[in-house]
Design an enzyme around this catalytic site. Structure first.
Site, PDB file in Angstrom:
ATOM      1  N   LEU A  12      43.799  35.182  35.727  1.00 25.67           N
ATOM      2  CA  LEU A  12      44.488  36.439  35.978  1.00 25.67           C
ATOM      3  C   LEU A  12      45.914  36.124  36.412  1.00 25.67           C
ATOM      4  O   LEU A  12      46.122  35.566  37.502  1.00 25.67           O
ATOM      5  CB  LEU A  12      43.776  37.234  37.081  1.00 25.67           C
ATOM      6  CG  LEU A  12      42.347  37.699  36.772  1.00 25.67           C
ATOM      7  CD1 LEU A  12      41.752  38.395  37.991  1.00 25.67           C
ATOM      8  CD2 LEU A  12      42.317  38.617  35.562  1.00 25.67           C
ATOM      9  N   ASP A  37      33.827  38.350  52.548  1.00 27.91           N
ATOM     10  CA  ASP A  37      34.707  37.300  53.079  1.00 27.91           C
ATOM     11  C   ASP A  37      36.155  37.699  52.771  1.00 27.91           C
ATOM     12  O   ASP A  37      36.911  36.955  52.155  1.00 27.91           O
ATOM     13  CB  ASP A  37      34.374  35.948  52.452  1.00 27.91           C
ATOM     14  CG  ASP A  37      35.080  34.783  53.150  1.00 27.91           C
ATOM     15  OD1 ASP A  37      35.632  34.986  54.255  1.00 27.91           O
ATOM     16  OD2 ASP A  37      35.084  33.672  52.591  1.00 27.91           O
TER      17      ASP A  37
END
Length: 262
Positions: free
Chosen positions: A81, A172
């Site tokens: 990405l 997280d």
């Protein structure tokens, strides 16, 4: 393992040498054209397959994540990405949309926080589920390093935590696991489970990195009740125990502060 070997095992190919990317404390990460290869010298069994399942779970719930092309015990092959402009309001929309979703009960597959293994399970009572699945394993692992704080941690979860309903979580969510792309924000490296959104919010507050532009937009989209705000230090205890486990007693001061604020 050479990252090109994992790419070949995935039935994919790329020209040119691997380009190292930042991979945090756990993985070695490389870009090979349209792909990212994540490797680790000695990963605990199940680490990378669990990450792949977490990415898939987030994608199914409308979160932008890198596509998983291949998952093995040795590593992952993911979509690359490219970087784009910071879009904090877009991140707020994505996370509010995730946290507003509701599931029938709290649940988790066996997974990891970093490389620390966490059990699977399910339940309808949130405080017990969160303590047994998330806090207790780390508490046992760090007990001898807590300098007497262990009983204080256990006592925090004798009183019920506030509930809004079982929601899908990244698990997280520190700023290093947010990646801005030309198409909008994406999330990386989840420790996915279904719990209360305060868990994600607590990690986001713990070490900073999320500016007021984010919090203003999130509060408009999905206001945070005062009782959830007050519970955030108790959720932060979970992450601080992990930091004691991985990095040592230097985090005891922050742990004591979270206990005292609870």
């Amino acid at each position: 393992m050479d990252p090109r070997e994992l790419l070949r095992r995935a039935g994919l190919e790329a020209k040119g040498p691997p380009q190292p990317l930042y991979g945090g404390d756990i993985s070695r990460v490389y870009r090979l054209e349209a792909y990212v290869v994540k490797l680790s010298p000695n990963p605990p069994p199940g680490l990378f397959p669990a990450e792949a399942r977490g990415l898939k779970a987030l994608a199914e719930r409308g979160v932008r994540v890198p596509r998983v092309f291949f998952a093995a015990e040795e590593g992952l092959v993911l979509e690359y990405l490219p970087e784009g402009p910071a879009d904090w309001e877009g991140l707020a929309r994505m996370l509010a949309g995730l946290h507003r979703q509701r599931e029938a009960f709290y649940w988790a597959e066996a997974g990891f926080l970093g490389t620390f293994p966490l059990p699977g399970g399910e339940g309808k009572e949130w405080t017990e589920f969160f303590f047994l699945r998330c806090v207790e394993p780390l508490l046992k692992a760090t007990w001898d390093r807590l300098e007497g704080l262990g009983p204080r941690v256990k006592a925090l979860f004798q009183e019920p935590l506030p509930t809004e309903g079982p929601a899908p979580l990244h698990g997280d969510l520190w700023h290093g696991n947010v990646h801005f792309t030309p198409g909008g924000p994406a999330l990386l490296d989840p420790s996915f489970f279904v719990g209360e959104r305060g868990v994600d919010l607590a990690m986001m507050r713990l070490f900073g990195g999320f500016p007021q532009d984010f919090w203003r937009a999130y509060q408009v989209l999905y206001p945070i009740p005062e009782e959830v705000e007050r519970a955030l230090p108790r959720y932060q205890v979970y992450y601080l125990l992990a930091h004691v486990h991985f990095f040592g007693k230097g985090y005891l001061g922050a742990l004591w502060k979270a206990i005292s604020a609870s």
